[in-house]
Design a protein around this motif. Structure first.
Motif, short mmCIF file in Angstrom:
data_model
loop_
_atom_site.label_atom_id
_atom_site.label_comp_id
_atom_site.label_asym_id
_atom_site.label_seq_id
_atom_site.Cartn_x
_atom_site.Cartn_y
_atom_site.Cartn_z
N PRO A 1 11.00 11.24 11.09
CA PRO A 1 11.77 10.44 10.12
C PRO A 1 11.33 8.99 10.03
CG PRO A 1 13.24 11.77 11.50
CD PRO A 1 11.88 11.82 12.12
N GLN A 2 10.70 8.47 11.09
CA GLN A 2 10.29 7.07 11.09
C GLN A 2 8.79 6.88 10.98
OE1 GLN A 2 12.74 6.58 14.88
NE2 GLN A 2 12.78 4.49 14.06
N ALA A 3 8.07 7.99 10.78
CA ALA A 3 6.60 7.92 10.77
C ALA A 3 6.08 7.88 9.34
CB ALA A 3 6.02 9.12 11.51
N LEU A 4 5.06 7.06 9.13
CA LEU A 4 4.42 6.94 7.84
C LEU A 4 2.92 7.13 8.03
CD1 LEU A 4 6.45 3.87 6.60
CD2 LEU A 4 6.60 6.20 5.68
N LEU A 5 2.36 8.03 7.27
CA LEU A 5 0.95 8.39 7.39
C LEU A 5 0.11 7.41 6.57
CD1 LEU A 5 -1.43 10.21 8.14
CD2 LEU A 5 -0.75 11.74 6.25
N ASP A 6 -0.80 6.77 7.25
CA ASP A 6 -1.75 5.83 6.64
C ASP A 6 -3.08 6.56 6.49
OD1 ASP A 6 -3.19 3.63 5.80
OD2 ASP A 6 -3.29 2.70 7.79
N LEU A 7 -3.31 7.17 5.34
CA LEU A 7 -4.49 8.01 5.15
C LEU A 7 -5.77 7.25 5.45
CD1 LEU A 7 -3.54 9.95 1.89
CD2 LEU A 7 -3.74 10.89 4.20
N ALA A 8 -6.58 7.83 6.33
CA ALA A 8 -7.86 7.25 6.75
C ALA A 8 -7.71 5.87 7.36
CB ALA A 8 -8.85 7.19 5.57
N GLY A 9 -6.46 5.49 7.70
CA GLY A 9 -6.22 4.18 8.30
C GLY A 9 -6.49 3.02 7.36
N GLY A 10 -6.42 3.29 6.05
CA GLY A 10 -6.78 2.27 5.08
C GLY A 10 -5.90 1.03 5.09
N PHE A 11 -4.60 1.20 5.25
CA PHE A 11 -3.69 0.06 5.26
C PHE A 11 -3.94 -0.80 6.50
CE2 PHE A 11 0.87 -1.25 6.40
CZ PHE A 11 0.76 -2.47 5.74
N GLN A 12 -4.05 -0.16 7.66
CA GLN A 12 -4.28 -0.90 8.90
C GLN A 12 -5.63 -1.62 8.87
OE1 GLN A 12 -3.98 1.44 12.48
NE2 GLN A 12 -4.38 -0.30 13.84
N ARG A 13 -6.64 -0.95 8.36
CA ARG A 13 -7.97 -1.56 8.29
C ARG A 13 -7.98 -2.74 7.33
NH1 ARG A 13 -10.25 2.68 7.41
NH2 ARG A 13 -10.39 2.64 5.14
N ASN A 14 -7.33 -2.59 6.18
CA ASN A 14 -7.27 -3.66 5.19
C ASN A 14 -6.53 -4.88 5.74
OD1 ASN A 14 -7.60 -4.62 2.33
ND2 ASN A 14 -5.37 -4.58 2.38
N ALA A 15 -5.50 -4.63 6.58
CA ALA A 15 -4.73 -5.72 7.16
C ALA A 15 -5.41 -6.33 8.38
CB ALA A 15 -3.34 -5.22 7.56
N GLY A 16 -6.36 -5.63 8.96
CA GLY A 16 -7.04 -6.15 10.14
C GLY A 16 -6.16 -6.18 11.37
N ILE A 17 -5.25 -5.23 11.49
CA ILE A 17 -4.30 -5.19 12.61
C ILE A 17 -4.79 -4.20 13.66
CG2 ILE A 17 -1.94 -4.60 13.27
CD1 ILE A 17 -2.15 -7.16 11.69
N PRO A 18 -4.86 -4.60 14.94
CA PRO A 18 -5.29 -3.67 15.99
C PRO A 18 -4.19 -2.68 16.34
CG PRO A 18 -4.73 -5.80 16.94
CD PRO A 18 -4.65 -5.97 15.45
N ASP A 19 -4.52 -1.66 17.09
CA ASP A 19 -3.54 -0.68 17.56
C ASP A 19 -2.52 -1.34 18.48
OD1 ASP A 19 -4.72 1.40 16.19
OD2 ASP A 19 -6.02 1.95 17.87
N ARG B 1 0.83 -1.20 0.00
CA ARG B 1 0.00 0.00 0.00
C ARG B 1 0.87 1.26 0.00
NH1 ARG B 1 -5.60 -0.80 1.51
NH2 ARG B 1 -5.68 1.46 1.65
N ARG B 2 0.30 2.32 -0.53
CA ARG B 2 0.99 3.61 -0.56
C ARG B 2 0.80 4.33 0.78
NH1 ARG B 2 -0.33 9.03 -2.04
NH2 ARG B 2 -2.51 8.35 -2.16
N LEU B 3 1.91 4.73 1.40
CA LEU B 3 1.90 5.53 2.62
C LEU B 3 2.61 6.84 2.34
CD1 LEU B 3 3.00 2.68 5.08
CD2 LEU B 3 0.65 3.43 4.60
N LEU B 4 2.42 7.83 3.19
CA LEU B 4 3.06 9.13 3.01
C LEU B 4 4.15 9.29 4.06
CD1 LEU B 4 -0.07 11.39 2.35
CD2 LEU B 4 1.32 10.08 0.74
N ASN B 5 5.34 9.66 3.61
CA ASN B 5 6.47 9.77 4.53
C ASN B 5 6.62 11.19 5.05
OD1 ASN B 5 8.09 11.29 2.60
ND2 ASN B 5 8.44 9.33 1.54
N GLY B 6 7.54 11.35 6.00
CA GLY B 6 7.72 12.63 6.67
C GLY B 6 8.42 13.67 5.83
N GLU B 7 8.91 13.31 4.66
CA GLU B 7 9.58 14.27 3.78
C GLU B 7 8.65 14.84 2.74
OE1 GLU B 7 12.79 12.04 2.17
OE2 GLU B 7 13.93 11.99 4.06
N GLY B 8 7.37 14.50 2.84
CA GLY B 8 6.41 15.04 1.89
C GLY B 8 6.18 14.17 0.68
N GLY B 9 6.83 13.04 0.62
CA GLY B 9 6.67 12.13 -0.50
C GLY B 9 5.88 10.89 -0.11
#
Length: 520
Positions: A467-485, A407-415
């Protein structure tokens, strides 16, 4: 850097041998590729490339080149040949949340191999040798000595390991005395490449990949980049057909057309044969040398590419001292069931389905059928419990052994960053947590692993986690994987899940050491 002082020797420069060499290049393992022929394959077989193979192309740096020379196919058609009515199509749009490549490719093998070889054009001289035939080898315990017949006479190559990609009649496998189990069916397939315009002059509205089922003579129609391809079975005792007979058969199938020309034909037997062992000391079997599965649903070459995904990263981790040599045993343990009971049995079911048996394969949902046909539904038996699969049945929460979605995630450098890129040459500990709460990420002082925090929220600049954070827009990746917090998903360099555990440094250390064979 690699600790290998001797190269990995690869015998055979077919698609699996070339992919193994590209993998060695990617992992910075020195290698020597030995091919007995004077050029790469002239065969047009292996015409469809599945999604999982395209993902391997991406990792090893040749995806863009291959995509530029292939036809992308996002709809696989199935028809009743007698009525010409559609059955259940495979719509690969159903896997658009699973991969950045929601399609398969049509491209013949003789077009693919030069593109793969071009991916090694920047290697130093001596990495690739054509007209070099392996005539013998010796495992010294610390390496492998390989005898080779060359245009300049006999030579000996010294290597760290030998990977036999020398085909279904592998001489290396035979020299090792490894038995092949399975069967060769008393049936042959005939592949015919036709120069004909079915796009404009004689338009036919078929998908680029279409299967026509029939109890007497099924047919597969493939739109290749430069021609149309027909594949059909020859019954036992039937002689190969003349160009005139083939032309008549094609006309009977597609109707009257102008300017039809037979440009190539290949006849081959149907096999389901698998080697009983895939490793002997420092010698490994891969591709057809390990498993000869006649390609139905494109399971031949693509199953071989799974080998080139599984073995090279293990060689790299052992060479670098990041893993115990026992990690290499996992190659056969994990891959062999996929060939024996996975691709082989699926190919048999595919043949039954082509013969009109609609119960031969349980389609399940559109997502499940697309995952299966793209080879994205492979789950490996990492824990030795016999729980593995090559057929996707239903969408379940991510489990150990599953291939993780790309899945596509957004990194802390704007990419943007894709999930599979996180484990390109590393284990990746994906920590699912609320980044606003400043979670403490486990940082292991061990090589070959990195930690990331995946969050529904973007990391504030003053959080120290950017630097180590990746933004999962609307939590789509986590929801699709079925992984809890507050969970870690530990990914291996082959995109498969090694462990799922709480966010805890000790637990992560134990899981990583277990995954690299350094602790039982």
């Amino acid at each position: 850097m690699t600790a290998l002082t001797k190269p990995v020797l690869i015998a055979g420069a077919g698609p699996v041998g070339l992919m193994t060499a590209l993998a060695c290049k990617f992992y910075r393992l020195p290698f020597v590729l030995l091919e007995e022929d004077a050029s790469f394959s002239s065969d047009t077989k292996a015409g469809t490339i599945l999604t999982r193979t395209i993902e391997a192309f991406q990792r090893y740096g040749v995806a863009e080149s291959v995509l530029g020379s292939a036809l992308r196919v996002d709809l696989i058609g199935e028809f009743e040949r007698e009525t010409n009515l559609p059955r259940n199509f495979v719509d690969l749009a159903a896997i658009s949340e699973e991969t950045r490549f929601p399609f398969v490719l049509n491209m013949p093998q003789n077009h693919l191999e030069p593109v793969l070889a071009q991916g090694m054009a920047d290697m130093p001289e001596g990495a690739i040798h054509l007209r070099h035939r392996v005539t013998g080898f010796r495992d010294t315990g610390e390496g492998v000595q390989v005898s080779v017949e060359t245009p300049d006479g006999p030579k000996t190559f010294e290597g760290s390991y030998l990977v036999a990609c020398d085909g279904g009649r592998s001489q290396i496998r035979e020299a090792l005395g490894i038995v092949v189990e399975g069967k060769t069916l008393d049936v042959r397939y005939m592949l015919v490449d036709i120069q004909v315009d079915l796009d404009a002059e004689n338009p036919r509205d078929y998908p680029y990949l279409a299967y026509f089922s029939d109890p007497h003579e099924w047919m597969i129609l493939v739109r290749q980049p430069h021609c149309w391809r027909f594949l059909f079975p020859l019954e036992a005792g039937v002689e190969e057909q003349t160009p005139a007979q083939l032309e008549a058969k094609v006309r009977h199938f597609i109707g009257d057309v102008k300017q039809l020309e037979v440009i190539n034909t290949i006849t081959y037997r149907v096999h389901h044969r698998v080697a009983t062992r895939w490793r002997n000391g420092r010698v490994f079997l891969a591709g057809d040398a390990a498993h000869l599965i006649t390609p139905m649903w494109a399971l031949g070459m693509n199953t071989g590419v799974l080998d080139s995904i599984s073995l090279p990263w293990r060689l790299a981790w052992v060479a670098r001292g990041w893993a115990d040599p026992s990690l290499l045993d996992g190659y056969e343990r994990e891959q062999k069931p996929l060939a024996v009971h996975g691709s082989g049995e699926m190919a048999e079911a595919g043949r039954a389905r082509m013969g009109g048996d609609r119960t031969a394969v349980n389609d399940g949902s559109a997502w499940a059928f697309a995952m299966t046909r793209s080879l994205l539904g492979v789950r490996l038996d990492l824990e030795g419990t016999g729980d593995w699969s090559i057929v996707a049945r239903e969408k379940l929460p991510l489990r150990v052994g599953d291939r993780v979605a790309d899945r596509r995630l957004l990194n802390g450098e704007g990419g943007e960053t894709w999930v599979h890129d996180l484990c390109n040459d590393s284990f990746a500990a994906l920590c699912f947590a609320d980044v606003r709460r400043r979670p403490k990420l486990p940082e292991l002082e061990l090589p070959g692993i990195r930690s990331w925090v995946i969050s529904r929220w973007d990391a504030p600049l003053d959080s120290g986690l950017r630097p180590q954070a990746l933004l999962d827009l609307a939590g789509g990746f986590q929801r699709n994987a079925g992984i809890p917090d507050d969970c870690i998903v530990l990914l291996r360099p082959d995109d498969h899940v090694a462990a799922i555990l709480p966010i805890d440094e000790t637990a992560l250390r134990d899981a990583y050491l277990a995954a690299t064979g350094r602790r039982a």
